[in-house]
Design a protein around this motif. Structure first.
Motif, PDB file in Angstrom:
ATOM      1  N   MET A 153      46.693  70.308 -23.606  1.00 37.59           N
ATOM      2  CA  MET A 153      47.302  69.572 -22.495  1.00 37.59           C
ATOM      3  C   MET A 153      46.337  68.505 -21.953  1.00 37.59           C
ATOM      4  O   MET A 153      45.946  68.519 -20.782  1.00 37.59           O
ATOM      5  CB  MET A 153      47.729  70.546 -21.388  1.00 37.59           C
ATOM      6  N   ALA A 154      45.951  67.562 -22.838  1.00 38.07           N
ATOM      7  CA  ALA A 154      45.118  66.423 -22.427  1.00 38.07           C
ATOM      8  C   ALA A 154      45.294  65.329 -23.471  1.00 38.07           C
ATOM      9  O   ALA A 154      45.806  65.585 -24.574  1.00 38.07           O
ATOM     10  CB  ALA A 154      43.649  66.824 -22.313  1.00 38.07           C
ATOM     11  N   ASP A 155      44.848  64.116 -23.128  1.00 35.89           N
ATOM     12  CA  ASP A 155      44.914  63.021 -24.105  1.00 35.89           C
ATOM     13  C   ASP A 155      43.654  63.055 -24.981  1.00 35.89           C
ATOM     14  O   ASP A 155      42.762  63.883 -24.749  1.00 35.89           O
ATOM     15  CB  ASP A 155      45.161  61.682 -23.400  1.00 35.89           C
ATOM     16  N   PRO A 156      43.543  62.167 -25.994  1.00 34.52           N
ATOM     17  CA  PRO A 156      42.406  62.257 -26.906  1.00 34.52           C
ATOM     18  C   PRO A 156      41.047  62.179 -26.207  1.00 34.52           C
ATOM     19  O   PRO A 156      40.067  62.791 -26.649  1.00 34.52           O
ATOM     20  CB  PRO A 156      42.602  61.059 -27.847  1.00 34.52           C
ATOM     21  N   ALA A 157      40.981  61.437 -25.093  1.00 36.08           N
ATOM     22  CA  ALA A 157      39.713  61.291 -24.375  1.00 36.08           C
ATOM     23  C   ALA A 157      39.426  62.466 -23.446  1.00 36.08           C
ATOM     24  O   ALA A 157      38.364  62.523 -22.821  1.00 36.08           O
ATOM     25  CB  ALA A 157      39.736  59.993 -23.568  1.00 36.08           C
ATOM     26  N   GLY A 158      40.381  63.399 -23.340  1.00 36.36           N
ATOM     27  CA  GLY A 158      40.163  64.559 -22.482  1.00 36.36           C
ATOM     28  C   GLY A 158      40.678  64.377 -21.067  1.00 36.36           C
ATOM     29  O   GLY A 158      40.348  65.165 -20.178  1.00 36.36           O
ATOM     30  N   ASN A 159      41.496  63.348 -20.842  1.00 36.20           N
ATOM     31  CA  ASN A 159      42.151  63.213 -19.537  1.00 36.20           C
ATOM     32  C   ASN A 159      43.259  64.260 -19.455  1.00 36.20           C
ATOM     33  O   ASN A 159      44.181  64.262 -20.274  1.00 36.20           O
ATOM     34  CB  ASN A 159      42.735  61.809 -19.364  1.00 36.20           C
ATOM     35  N   SER A 160      43.153  65.110 -18.449  1.00 38.57           N
ATOM     36  CA  SER A 160      43.977  66.307 -18.410  1.00 38.57           C
ATOM     37  C   SER A 160      45.404  66.025 -17.969  1.00 38.57           C
ATOM     38  O   SER A 160      45.654  65.206 -17.083  1.00 38.57           O
ATOM     39  CB  SER A 160      43.352  67.320 -17.447  1.00 38.57           C
ATOM     40  N   PHE A 161      46.359  66.748 -18.594  1.00 42.31           N
ATOM     41  CA  PHE A 161      47.756  66.747 -18.156  1.00 42.31           C
ATOM     42  C   PHE A 161      48.118  68.076 -17.492  1.00 42.31           C
ATOM     43  O   PHE A 161      49.292  68.370 -17.285  1.00 42.31           O
ATOM     44  CB  PHE A 161      48.700  66.501 -19.333  1.00 42.31           C
TER      45      PHE A 161
ATOM     46  N   ASP B 272      55.670  61.166 -26.581  1.00 46.03           N
ATOM     47  CA  ASP B 272      54.290  60.734 -26.387  1.00 46.03           C
ATOM     48  C   ASP B 272      53.565  61.789 -25.526  1.00 46.03           C
ATOM     49  O   ASP B 272      54.209  62.715 -25.003  1.00 46.03           O
ATOM     50  CB  ASP B 272      54.291  59.364 -25.690  1.00 46.03           C
ATOM     51  N   VAL B 273      52.261  61.615 -25.365  1.00 40.22           N
ATOM     52  CA  VAL B 273      51.492  62.574 -24.556  1.00 40.22           C
ATOM     53  C   VAL B 273      51.918  62.511 -23.089  1.00 40.22           C
ATOM     54  O   VAL B 273      52.379  61.479 -22.600  1.00 40.22           O
ATOM     55  CB  VAL B 273      49.971  62.307 -24.637  1.00 40.22           C
ATOM     56  N   GLY B 274      51.762  63.639 -22.389  1.00 40.05           N
ATOM     57  CA  GLY B 274      51.950  63.662 -20.943  1.00 40.05           C
ATOM     58  C   GLY B 274      53.396  63.657 -20.475  1.00 40.05           C
ATOM     59  O   GLY B 274      53.652  63.423 -19.295  1.00 40.05           O
ATOM     60  N   LEU B 275      54.339  63.898 -21.368  1.00 38.11           N
ATOM     61  CA  LEU B 275      55.756  63.799 -21.005  1.00 38.11           C
ATOM     62  C   LEU B 275      56.522  65.113 -21.120  1.00 38.11           C
ATOM     63  O   LEU B 275      57.475  65.339 -20.377  1.00 38.11           O
ATOM     64  CB  LEU B 275      56.449  62.753 -21.890  1.00 38.11           C
ATOM     65  N   THR B 276      56.142  65.945 -22.084  1.00 41.16           N
ATOM     66  CA  THR B 276      56.914  67.169 -22.319  1.00 41.16           C
ATOM     67  C   THR B 276      56.330  68.322 -21.500  1.00 41.16           C
ATOM     68  O   THR B 276      55.182  68.715 -21.716  1.00 41.16           O
ATOM     69  CB  THR B 276      56.917  67.522 -23.823  1.00 41.16           C
ATOM     70  N   PRO B 277      57.122  68.869 -20.556  1.00 39.86           N
ATOM     71  CA  PRO B 277      56.588  69.900 -19.659  1.00 39.86           C
ATOM     72  C   PRO B 277      56.233  71.197 -20.382  1.00 39.86           C
ATOM     73  O   PRO B 277      56.880  71.576 -21.363  1.00 39.86           O
ATOM     74  CB  PRO B 277      57.741  70.163 -18.679  1.00 39.86           C
ATOM     75  N   VAL B 278      55.218  71.859 -19.863  1.00 44.61           N
ATOM     76  CA  VAL B 278      54.807  73.189 -20.308  1.00 44.61           C
ATOM     77  C   VAL B 278      54.951  74.116 -19.113  1.00 44.61           C
ATOM     78  O   VAL B 278      54.450  73.799 -18.025  1.00 44.61           O
ATOM     79  CB  VAL B 278      53.341  73.172 -20.789  1.00 44.61           C
ATOM     80  N   VAL B 279      55.659  75.221 -19.314  1.00 42.53           N
ATOM     81  CA  VAL B 279      55.872  76.161 -18.200  1.00 42.53           C
ATOM     82  C   VAL B 279      55.331  77.544 -18.580  1.00 42.53           C
ATOM     83  O   VAL B 279      55.158  77.863 -19.754  1.00 42.53           O
ATOM     84  CB  VAL B 279      57.369  76.267 -17.812  1.00 42.53           C
TER      85      VAL B 279
ATOM     86  N   TYR C 135      44.907  66.411 -27.368  1.00 42.69           N
ATOM     87  CA  TYR C 135      43.454  66.584 -27.299  1.00 42.69           C
ATOM     88  C   TYR C 135      42.970  67.580 -28.349  1.00 42.69           C
ATOM     89  O   TYR C 135      43.515  68.674 -28.482  1.00 42.69           O
ATOM     90  CB  TYR C 135      43.075  67.103 -25.912  1.00 42.69           C
ATOM     91  N   SER C 136      41.953  67.180 -29.103  1.00 39.16           N
ATOM     92  CA  SER C 136      41.395  68.071 -30.122  1.00 39.16           C
ATOM     93  C   SER C 136      39.926  68.381 -29.871  1.00 39.16           C
ATOM     94  O   SER C 136      39.337  69.204 -30.568  1.00 39.16           O
ATOM     95  CB  SER C 136      41.525  67.415 -31.501  1.00 39.16           C
ATOM     96  N   GLY C 137      39.323  67.677 -28.929  1.00 38.31           N
ATOM     97  CA  GLY C 137      37.875  67.785 -28.746  1.00 38.31           C
ATOM     98  C   GLY C 137      37.152  66.599 -29.372  1.00 38.31           C
ATOM     99  O   GLY C 137      36.019  66.301 -29.017  1.00 38.31           O
ATOM    100  N   ASP C 138      37.798  65.939 -30.342  1.00 37.19           N
ATOM    101  CA  ASP C 138      37.222  64.757 -31.003  1.00 37.19           C
ATOM    102  C   ASP C 138      38.120  63.564 -30.684  1.00 37.19           C
ATOM    103  O   ASP C 138      39.233  63.466 -31.194  1.00 37.19           O
ATOM    104  CB  ASP C 138      37.151  64.997 -32.515  1.00 37.19           C
ATOM    105  N   PRO C 139      37.639  62.629 -29.824  1.00 39.51           N
ATOM    106  CA  PRO C 139      38.487  61.504 -29.389  1.00 39.51           C
ATOM    107  C   PRO C 139      39.026  60.673 -30.553  1.00 39.51           C
ATOM    108  O   PRO C 139      40.077  60.038 -30.423  1.00 39.51           O
ATOM    109  CB  PRO C 139      37.554  60.668 -28.516  1.00 39.51           C
TER     110      PRO C 139
END
Ligand code: ZN
Length: 233
Positions: free
Chosen positions: A140-148, A94-101, A174-178
């Motif tokens: 690195m954000a959810d569909p509404a643009g909440n940043s991860f 799901d969103v917000g779980l897989t780390p990016v380094v 996040y695509s820019g379109d919620p």
């Protein structure tokens, strides 16, 4: 030869050329799309398809920037005329779980209006010393643009030094379109400098580099035959 016959031959030739162009452009991308659908359905069934964040393939200068399956390569086509400027790595979570380094050390910027992206300036291209390149990480954000993105790098961050392996954030959709999010992934690309110390427009493939030698993986869509790319041993 009658003009009419000549016209028919020209039309048939043009259609054959167009067909060949479409076939060449989309065949690898279509194959990868079907694999990606399988990965979305059941990532746990294919642990061998995924790479891990921090892994270094071959003698590559960059480490792998996240966990997941590389669903799309550099120069894949999603629609006519489109050429993908980076690689897409799908975590299978799901969103917000897989780390990016960070794949390589450099100086991180997150522009004031960026919700899902950071870019890291690398003053010295490890494969072509003397030129500056930029590493772009996005979605690195959810569909509404909440940043991860990691709270250390809020919008308006400029030139903050990060070492390789530093946590930058987490994969999102996040695509820019919620109403139309993408699949959860990291888009990673290597962007050329404009010669004045700024990154060029990442949306144009000619402003980006084939990431294959930087990651030690065959990531060029037009020359890679495999659908599943993992670290060669
Ligand atoms: Zn992408």
């Amino acid at each position: 030869m009658s003009k009419r016959l000549l016209f028919v031959i020209i039309v048939i030739g043009a259609l054959a050329g167009l067909g060949y162009y479409l076939y060449r452009s989309f065949r690898p991308s279509i194959g990868r799309t079907s694999n990606l659908m399988e990965w979305f359905r059941n990532p746990d069934a294919h642990p061998d398809w995924a790479l891990q964040a921090g892994v270094r393939c071959e003698e590559a200068p960059f480490i792998f920037p996240t966990d997941g399956y590389i669903g799309f390569f550099w120069d894949d086509s999603f629609r006519i005329g489109h050429r993908h400027q980076g690689i897409d790595i799908f975590g299978g979570t799901d969103v917000g779980l897989t780390p990016v380094v960070a794949a390589y050390p450099g100086y991180l910027t997150c522009l004031p209006d960026w919700k899902s992206s950071v870019i890291v300036r690398v003053p010295e291209d490890p494969l072509q010393p003397g030129r500056q390149i930029w590493l772009y990480y996005t979605h690195m954000a959810d569909p509404a643009g909440n940043s991860f993105i990691s709270p250390e790098f809020p919008p308006g961050t400029y030139e903050k030094y990060v070492e390789a392996g530093r946590l930058l954030g987490y994969q999102g959709d996040y695509s820019g379109d919620p109403n139309n999010p993408v699949g959860v992934h990291l888009h990673f690309s290597i962007v050329l400098d404009d010669g004045q110390g700024n990154f060029r427009n990442e949306l144009e493939i000619r402003n980006t580099l084939d990431p294959s030698p930087y990651l030690g993986l065959p990531l060029n869509a037009k020359s890679s035959v495999g659908k599943v790319i993992v670290c060669g041993k």
